[in-house]
Design a protein around this motif. Structure first.
Motif, PDB file in Angstrom:
ATOM      1  N   UNK A 176       0.829  -1.309  -0.102  1.00  0.00           N
ATOM      2  CA  UNK A 176       0.002  -0.072   0.119  1.00  0.00           C
ATOM      3  C   UNK A 176       0.723   1.372  -0.138  1.00  0.00           C
ATOM      4  N   UNK A 177       1.939   1.232   0.888  1.00  0.00           N
ATOM      5  CA  UNK A 177       2.865   2.407   0.879  1.00  0.00           C
ATOM      6  C   UNK A 177       3.391   2.645  -0.644  1.00  0.00           C
ATOM      7  N   UNK A 178       3.730   1.573  -1.304  1.00  0.00           N
ATOM      8  CA  UNK A 178       4.266   2.024  -2.801  1.00  0.00           C
ATOM      9  C   UNK A 178       3.343   2.413  -3.459  1.00  0.00           C
ATOM     10  N   UNK A 179       2.130   2.011  -3.352  1.00  0.00           N
ATOM     11  CA  UNK A 179       0.806   2.391  -4.216  1.00  0.00           C
ATOM     12  C   UNK A 179       0.704   3.728  -3.835  1.00  0.00           C
ATOM     13  N   UNK A 180       0.881   4.174  -2.661  1.00  0.00           N
ATOM     14  CA  UNK A 180       0.471   5.668  -2.398  1.00  0.00           C
ATOM     15  C   UNK A 180       1.588   6.523  -2.795  1.00  0.00           C
ATOM     16  N   UNK A 181       2.842   6.035  -2.814  1.00  0.00           N
ATOM     17  CA  UNK A 181       3.845   7.050  -3.267  1.00  0.00           C
ATOM     18  C   UNK A 181       3.625   7.214  -4.841  1.00  0.00           C
ATOM     19  N   UNK A 182       3.231   5.851  -5.423  1.00  0.00           N
ATOM     20  CA  UNK A 182       3.142   5.954  -6.931  1.00  0.00           C
ATOM     21  C   UNK A 182       2.013   7.201  -7.351  1.00  0.00           C
ATOM     22  N   UNK A 183       0.969   7.178  -6.503  1.00  0.00           N
ATOM     23  CA  UNK A 183      -0.190   7.998  -6.692  1.00  0.00           C
ATOM     24  C   UNK A 183       0.594   9.642  -6.617  1.00  0.00           C
ATOM     25  N   UNK A 184       1.217   9.685  -5.470  1.00  0.00           N
ATOM     26  CA  UNK A 184       1.843  10.985  -5.142  1.00  0.00           C
ATOM     27  C   UNK A 184       2.682  11.640  -6.307  1.00  0.00           C
ATOM     28  N   UNK A 222       2.583  10.365  -9.400  1.00  0.00           N
ATOM     29  CA  UNK A 222       1.595  10.826 -10.437  1.00  0.00           C
ATOM     30  C   UNK A 222       0.841  12.188 -10.556  1.00  0.00           C
ATOM     31  N   UNK A 223       0.763  12.378  -8.980  1.00  0.00           N
ATOM     32  CA  UNK A 223      -0.169  13.486  -8.780  1.00  0.00           C
ATOM     33  C   UNK A 223       0.727  14.787  -9.036  1.00  0.00           C
ATOM     34  N   UNK A 224       1.809  14.673  -8.757  1.00  0.00           N
ATOM     35  CA  UNK A 224       2.896  15.821  -8.834  1.00  0.00           C
ATOM     36  C   UNK A 224       3.400  16.132 -10.308  1.00  0.00           C
ATOM     37  N   UNK A 225       3.246  14.926 -11.081  1.00  0.00           N
ATOM     38  CA  UNK A 225       3.280  15.115 -12.412  1.00  0.00           C
ATOM     39  C   UNK A 225       2.166  15.604 -13.118  1.00  0.00           C
ATOM     40  N   UNK A 226       0.937  15.394 -12.683  1.00  0.00           N
ATOM     41  CA  UNK A 226      -0.275  16.228 -13.351  1.00  0.00           C
ATOM     42  C   UNK A 226      -0.084  17.738 -12.784  1.00  0.00           C
ATOM     43  N   UNK A 240      11.905   3.749 -10.791  1.00  0.00           N
ATOM     44  CA  UNK A 240      12.670   3.238  -9.641  1.00  0.00           C
ATOM     45  C   UNK A 240      11.654   2.671  -8.787  1.00  0.00           C
ATOM     46  N   UNK A 241      10.683   3.376  -8.366  1.00  0.00           N
ATOM     47  CA  UNK A 241       9.751   2.843  -7.553  1.00  0.00           C
ATOM     48  C   UNK A 241       9.026   1.602  -7.880  1.00  0.00           C
ATOM     49  N   UNK A 242       8.698   1.370  -9.046  1.00  0.00           N
ATOM     50  CA  UNK A 242       8.200   0.288  -9.747  1.00  0.00           C
ATOM     51  C   UNK A 242       8.991  -0.992  -9.976  1.00  0.00           C
ATOM     52  N   UNK A 243      10.463  -0.597  -9.829  1.00  0.00           N
ATOM     53  CA  UNK A 243      11.355  -1.774 -10.081  1.00  0.00           C
ATOM     54  C   UNK A 243      11.299  -2.887  -9.057  1.00  0.00           C
ATOM     55  N   UNK A 244      11.397  -4.036  -9.456  1.00  0.00           N
ATOM     56  CA  UNK A 244      11.292  -5.115  -8.511  1.00  0.00           C
ATOM     57  C   UNK A 244      12.239  -4.997  -7.283  1.00  0.00           C
ATOM     58  N   UNK A 270      13.126   6.588   0.677  1.00  0.00           N
ATOM     59  CA  UNK A 270      12.678   7.365   1.802  1.00  0.00           C
ATOM     60  C   UNK A 270      11.110   7.622   1.674  1.00  0.00           C
ATOM     61  N   UNK A 271      10.680   8.093   0.411  1.00  0.00           N
ATOM     62  CA  UNK A 271       9.440   8.359   0.221  1.00  0.00           C
ATOM     63  C   UNK A 271       8.588   7.129   0.759  1.00  0.00           C
ATOM     64  N   UNK A 272       8.774   5.823   0.534  1.00  0.00           N
ATOM     65  CA  UNK A 272       8.278   5.160   0.857  1.00  0.00           C
ATOM     66  C   UNK A 272       8.349   4.766   2.273  1.00  0.00           C
ATOM     67  N   UNK A 273       9.629   4.775   2.912  1.00  0.00           N
ATOM     68  CA  UNK A 273       9.450   5.037   4.581  1.00  0.00           C
ATOM     69  C   UNK A 273       8.627   5.974   5.160  1.00  0.00           C
ATOM     70  N   UNK A 274       8.637   7.117   4.491  1.00  0.00           N
ATOM     71  CA  UNK A 274       7.731   8.228   5.222  1.00  0.00           C
ATOM     72  C   UNK A 274       6.331   7.780   5.303  1.00  0.00           C
TER      73      UNK A 274
END
Lengths: 89, 579
Positions: free
Chosen positions: B49-57, B59-63, B84-88, B140-144
């Protein structure tokens, strides 16, 4: 499987944004795509793995592509390298 | 409150005065505990979930960025972080650690980050090694997120300028700089090529990096002065220091505003001497900056830069498109295209002749010598330039000419290229002006051939100094001997400018001396009326021209021409600038 050697021509080498361009293109294909530099192998779909290849300008990269759309994939990825990974200067 | 100073590396210039806002460094505060086997699934889900939230974050910045006036670098940086976030290695490997070691998600991620950083640490190339910071920033984004902190920064504290103090900043952090108008930023790590530095410069925000421990020494809301030029940070400044920097800051602001107003002003000295201020460019993309800074022409288009770092030679059409873009972009103002200056320090791949290392490249087959030895390559370029001359006011500038036979051969080649185009009925400017670079002392001492055969001249001071003083500026062991104020250089410049003037031939300086505002009056005093420089220097030099009275320079310049040492000359130049 197709194999071809290309070289890095942009001055900064395989830095983060250049790696991103490779991963972007590689992800569009179904074939297995590997980059080999000095015996180290990385999947072109993993940006971290590609960044860790640390190929600088002048280095030779072996492209190994295996799968149903290998010809098309080879053409596009080789073209990216020829184009200085999208960075002319 | 104790006042103290920190030293770092200034990577983006300007002065900021404001209050510190500390950004926490997530990896320092990670908890480490074991989870019961029944909770493993929950822990893995928490991580996912944390990874997904950062992904959204991200994407939100991108928009949020698209459509705004955010520099183009941001998008590219965000893409890299998203990947990098999506990298396994980051999104999958920690899950395995949670399962195998039954450790909490934060600890699993921290371990995996350490493994990746370790691999990057072994890289020899310092630029590529620094890229580990991208991985750490994403981690660090995921950690936060895992630790319940929002990844975004707080808004600035109040009306007062806020200075961000962090161990390191990610591109995504810096984007919020834009919307919240932070005054400056300060990081423990980083270098001139770090994201922080690149983005700070594009935003025009002062930045000091590599302060080592600013994050530990500075407390929240403490008063700070950040000097992005000297790399100095003053914490809790006393009143005297504060007012000194406030003054400096307002002077800089005023200076910048004043310069902007000079953009469309005619460059003329107090006593009415008109001066041409042209720009040196490397790519068609430099045009915007050229026009913004009020250049009245392009004095040096370094054509070889278009084609460096590529395999094979550019086709005639490719070159034509590039030259035409610049010719049209300048709307009838002169565009001086220098033919390929390849050799010595600039290599074009795929050229057999250049792949061998010459015993003394600076004195070897380079610039026009190389072009004359490769007539097909030269003719291709000349045809492309001639074709572009139909679309604007194009001039040809030939580098490194030393003798009259080289001039003759070059002119013959240009005639030949014109003949080809006439046969094919391709339009071009048949009266195109042809000029020569003056960069070898021999060219100045025997300038007659240049004056009788060419339409204009341009002095390349960088090479002229190198060849006159026999100093390679790129060689650290002798670089200190490279001196534009050596009496020999001053006398050669005086001779070149004087001789051209007598023959009524236009002569310019297009080397670095032309953009050095402290040398503007010296060059004006030597009779120069035509400068070409990096666009960033144009307005400052124009300001100096506007405040100069040429007639008043005479006495001092006469003494400079007779002076026997660089120190004496430097002292006299200081006096010129104090007039």
């Amino acid at each position: 499987m197709l194999i071809r050697a290309v070289s890095i021509t942009n001055p900064l080498g395989l830095h983060a944004r250049a790696c991103a361009r490779i991963v972007n293109i590689a992800s569009r294909f179904r074939s297995r795509i590997s980059l080999v530099v000095r015996g180290r192998r990385a999947s072109a779909r993993s940006i971290v793995a590609v960044m860790l290849l640390t190929a600088a300008v002048g280095a030779t990269v072996r492209l190994e592509i295996d799968g149903p759309d290998e010809a098309e994939a080879m053409r596009e990825i080789a073209a990216l390298f020829h184009d200085g990974l999208g960075e002319r200067s | 409150m104790v006042s103290f100073a920190l030293n770092g590396v200034g990577v983006s210039s300007g002065i900021a005065i404001g209050r510190a806002q500390l950004v926490s460094h997530a990896t320092l505060e990670v908890a480490h505990y074991t989870i019961s086997p029944s909770k493993v699934d929950v822990e893995i889900e928490r991580f996912t979930n944390a990874v997904k939230e950062v992904q959204k974050e991200l994407e939100g910045l991108h928009v949020a960025m698209t459509g705004g006036d955010v520099p183009g670098e941001f998008g590219a940086f965000l893409d890299v972080h998203w990947m990098i976030l999506s990298d396994s290695t980051l999104s999958e490997a920690p899950k395995r650690l949670i399962l195998e070691q039954r450790c909490n998600a934060e600890w699993a991620l921290t371990q995996q980050l350490a493994v990746l950083v370790e691999q990057f640490e072994q890289i020899e190339d310092p630029y590529l090694r620094e890229r580990k910071s991208d991985i750490v920033q994403v981690g660090e984004r995921i950690l936060k997120r895992l630790m319940g902190m929002r990844g975004t920064l707080r808004a600035p504290i109040a009306e007062e300028q806020t200075i961000l103090v962090a161990h390191d900043l990610s591109p995504a952090d810096v984007i919020q700089f834009k919307s919240h108008h932070y005054g400056a930023f300060l990081t423990d790590v980083g270098g001139a090529t770090s994201h922080t530095a690149i983005v700070a410069r594009s935003l025009n925000v002062p930045a000091v990096v590599a302060t080592h421990n600013a994050r530990q020494l500075i407390r929240d809301t403490e008063m700070l002065i950040v000097d992005g030029d000297s790399g100095v940070v003053i914490v809790n400044p006393d009143r005297a220091v504060l007012s000194e920097f406030r003054l400096k800051q307002s002077q800089l602001d005023l200076e910048r505003q004043k310069l902007k107003r000079l953009r469309s002003k005619r460059a003329e000295t107090i006593d009415g001497e008109h001066v041409e201020l042209y720009a040196n460019i490397e790519l068609p993309g430099d045009l915007a900056q050229t026009l913004e800074n009020g250049a009245t022409g392009v004095g040096l288009f370094r054509s070889e830069f278009l084609f460096l770092n590529r395999k094979g030679l550019p086709s005639e059409d490719e070159q034509f498109e590039a030259y035409r873009a610049v010719a049209q972009g300048m709307h009838g103002r002169p565009v001086t295209i220098r033919t390929f200056d390849l050799g010595a320090d600039k290599h074009l791949e795929g050229l057999g002749g250049l792949s061998r290392v010459a015993p003394n490249p600076a004195l070897g087959l380079r610039a026009v010598r190389f072009c004359l030895a490769e007539p097909r390559l030269f003719l291709t370029q000349l045809r492309a330039i001639l074709r572009a001359s139909h679309y604007g006011r194009v001039r040809i500038l030939v580098p490194m000419l030393a003798s009259s036979s080289e001039i003759d051969q070059t002119l013959q080649m240009i005639e030949q290229a014109k003949e080809h185009l006439r046969e094919q009925g391709v339009p071009f400017d048949s009266s195109i002006e042809i000029g020569g670079m003056i960069e070898i002392p021999a060219a100045i001492l025997a300038m007659d051939a240049f004056l009788s055969k060419l339409d204009f001249l341009s002095i390349g001071t960088n090479d002229l100094i190198q060849y006159t003083l026999a100093v390679d500026r790129a060689d650290e062991a002798v670089a200190h001997l490279y001196d534009p104020l050596h009496p020999a250089i001053i006398r050669l410049l005086a001779l070149a400018i004087g001789t051209a003037k007598k023959a009524r031939k236009p002569i310019a300086v297009c080397g670095e001396m032309a953009g050095e505002v402290d040398l503007t009056r010296l060059l004006l005093g030597l009779g120069l009326r035509h400068f070409s420089m990096h666009p960033a220097h144009l307005l400052a030099v124009k300001q100096r021209v506007l405040t100069t009275e040429v007639a008043a320079l005479k006495g001092l310049v006469e003494r400079i021409r007779r002076a026997d040492g660089p120190e004496k000359i430097a002292a006299l130049v200081d006096r010129l600038n104090a007039l």
